[in-house]
Design an enzyme around this catalytic site. Structure first.
Site, PDB file in Angstrom:
ATOM      1  N   GLY A  16       0.819  -1.220   0.000  1.00 24.79           N
ATOM      2  CA  GLY A  16       0.000   0.000   0.000  1.00 24.79           C
ATOM      3  C   GLY A  16       0.849   1.266   0.000  1.00 24.79           C
ATOM      4  O   GLY A  16       0.423   2.272   0.554  1.00 24.79           O
ATOM      5  N   GLY A  18       1.622   3.353  -2.331  1.00 20.67           N
ATOM      6  CA  GLY A  18       1.369   4.380  -3.350  1.00 20.67           C
ATOM      7  C   GLY A  18       0.467   5.499  -2.897  1.00 20.67           C
ATOM      8  O   GLY A  18       0.306   6.502  -3.611  1.00 20.67           O
ATOM      9  N   GLY A  20      -1.506   7.711   0.692  1.00 19.72           N
ATOM     10  CA  GLY A  20      -1.669   7.978   2.127  1.00 19.72           C
ATOM     11  C   GLY A  20      -0.392   7.872   2.948  1.00 19.72           C
ATOM     12  O   GLY A  20       0.673   8.378   2.568  1.00 19.72           O
ATOM     13  N   ARG A  69      -3.767 -10.443  -0.617  1.00 20.28           N
ATOM     14  CA  ARG A  69      -4.589 -11.589  -0.208  1.00 20.28           C
ATOM     15  C   ARG A  69      -4.156 -12.875  -0.914  1.00 20.28           C
ATOM     16  O   ARG A  69      -4.562 -13.969  -0.528  1.00 20.28           O
ATOM     17  CB  ARG A  69      -6.061 -11.308  -0.519  1.00 20.28           C
ATOM     18  N   PHE A  99     -14.062   0.401   6.500  1.00 18.10           N
ATOM     19  CA  PHE A  99     -15.139   1.401   6.397  1.00 18.10           C
ATOM     20  C   PHE A  99     -16.001   1.280   7.636  1.00 18.10           C
ATOM     21  O   PHE A  99     -16.027   0.226   8.280  1.00 18.10           O
ATOM     22  CB  PHE A  99     -15.983   1.223   5.116  1.00 18.10           C
ATOM     23  N   SER A 107     -22.483  -7.922   5.546  1.00 13.99           N
ATOM     24  CA  SER A 107     -22.592  -9.300   5.061  1.00 13.99           C
ATOM     25  C   SER A 107     -21.303 -10.035   5.444  1.00 13.99           C
ATOM     26  O   SER A 107     -20.311  -9.403   5.826  1.00 13.99           O
ATOM     27  CB  SER A 107     -22.739  -9.306   3.538  1.00 13.99           C
ATOM     28  N   TYR A 149      -7.203   0.972  18.254  1.00 14.61           N
ATOM     29  CA  TYR A 149      -8.326   0.098  18.626  1.00 14.61           C
ATOM     30  C   TYR A 149      -7.998  -1.390  18.412  1.00 14.61           C
ATOM     31  O   TYR A 149      -8.840  -2.244  18.666  1.00 14.61           O
ATOM     32  CB  TYR A 149      -9.632   0.537  17.958  1.00 14.61           C
ATOM     33  N   PRO A 192      -5.658   9.323  14.536  1.00  9.28           N
ATOM     34  CA  PRO A 192      -6.070   9.890  13.246  1.00  9.28           C
ATOM     35  C   PRO A 192      -4.999  10.728  12.541  1.00  9.28           C
ATOM     36  O   PRO A 192      -4.481  11.680  13.117  1.00  9.28           O
ATOM     37  CB  PRO A 192      -7.266  10.769  13.608  1.00  9.28           C
TER      38      PRO A 192
END
Ligand code: HXC
Ligand code: NAP
Length: 284
Positions: A16, A18, A20, A69, A99, A107, A149, A192
């Site tokens: 990850g 690329g 943030g 994954r 999210f 689900s 958390y 944050p």
């Protein structure tokens, strides 16, 4: 804060990397002399970011399309890294999905998508890289990005919460088991830090001020603050730190935990009244 050659001779693989925080950490590593692999699903984003990072720092960045994954794909990405750079010294598990949602609205696929990226993704990379390092008798370092958390738990992000807790336990478990191979492992638990990825998916409109109000320092984190901590934790200067989870959140989670921290709403006059109340009670 650091010598410019702090990370010279290190190749760092960031999942990850690329966007943030992954990108911000990567850019700092480049400034400090590291070579970089950034790996995630969207190759267009990676290639654009890699070009900008090279332009900004003069460093070397290899973008690789990878879904963490998929264990075979992770092995393939490791192979490409070794072909390109010859060796890899550091793995940064930063990729995530998340999210907010009431848990009963999810689900089983929604649970899977988050836990697969965060937990399975992290153990896939750690296992593939670990086997390589152990077979080639190379010492190495892993840094995992979790969240505060992961320790406290949190409603409305339950799949992320349980997956990050798993990554935290992976950190503490392998820090001990693989120390004999010279592989050490730590985690950072950020509070944050504004990124498009997190803010778009986690912050309902209008609630940003509430978010900030919970933080004793009354501000969110700056990317450079996290990037400097990560630089220290992947460098040889922190070799004796092993199995730690380091929080960087301006005191946010402790504020939520401390029984009487909510009393920061009292005015000086209310404190005076409280003192009188206590002194009266002491006379009884
Ligand atoms: C309920 C939802 C949903 C929502 C998706 N789903 N969004 N359910 N509420 N808001 C469900 C879908 O309906 C589907 O289930 C299942 O999740 C999987 O959907 P997919 O189609 O596979 O994925 P998609 O919904 O397109 O994308 C989900 C994702 C995406 C892959 C996780 O958000 C992503 O690419 N995220 C990467 C970046 C990211 O999340 N960054 C934030 C990191 S911040 P069904 O059953 O309908 O098929 C962080 C910590 C921040 O981790 C802490 C801050 C302090
Ligand atoms: P971000 O920009 O959305 O970063 C998430 C990255 O993960 C993206 O680059 C994404 O790239 C990659 N990714 C997602 N699924 C993947 C998959 N299956 N395979 C490979 N890569 C995948 O969000 P961020 O805020 O910077 O988050 C970075 C890390 O910090 C995460 O671990 C997050 O949990 C943690 N964190 C963030 C905050 C915060 O406030 N921002 C706080 C605490 C912890 P692709 O879409 O190209 O795959």
């Amino acid at each position: 804060m650091f010598q410019n050659d702090l990370l010279q001779g290190k190749t760092i693989f960031i999942t990850g990397g690329g966007t943030g925080l992954g990108r911000s950490m990567g850019e700092r590593f480049l400034e400090l002399g590291a070579k970089l692999v950034i790996a995630s699903r969207k190759i267009d984003t990676l290639e654009k970011s890699a070009a900008e990072m090279v332009e900004a720092t003069g460093g070397e960045v290899l973008p690789i399309a990878l879904d963490v994954r998929d264990y075979k794909a992770v092995e393939g990405a490791l192979e490409k890294t070794l072909q390109h750079f010859g060796s890899v010294e550091i793995l940064l598990n930063n990729a995530a999905g998340n999210f907010v949602s009431p848990t009963e609205a999810l689900s089983h696929k929604a649970f899977d998508v988050i836990t697969d990226i965060v937990l399975k993704g992290s153990y896939n990379t750690t296992l593939a890289f670990g086997k390589h390092w152990i077979n080639s008798r190379q010492s190495a370092r892993v840094l995992n990005i979790v969240t505060t958390y992961a320790t406290t738990g949190s409603g409305y992000v339950v799949p992320s919460s349980i997956a990050k807790a798993g990554v935290q336990t992976l950190t503490r478990s392998l820090a001990v088991e693989w120390a004999r191979y010279g592989i050490t492992m730590n985690a950072i638990a950020p509070g944050p830090f504004p990124t498009d990825g997190a803010w778009d998916r986690l912050l309902p409109p209008g609630l940003e001020a509430k978010f900030v109000d919970r933080i004793p320092l009354k501000r969110v984190g700056e990317h450079i603050e996290l990037a400097n901590l990560a630089s220290f934790l992947v460098s040889d200067q922190s070799q004796y730190i092993n199995g730690e989870v380091i929080t960087i959140d301006g005191g946010e989670w402790l504020k939520g935990a401390g029984e009487f921290n909510f009393l920061d709403v009292l005015s000086p006059a209310e404190w005076k009244a409280m003192e009188l109340q206590v002194r009266e009670a002491n006379k009884k």
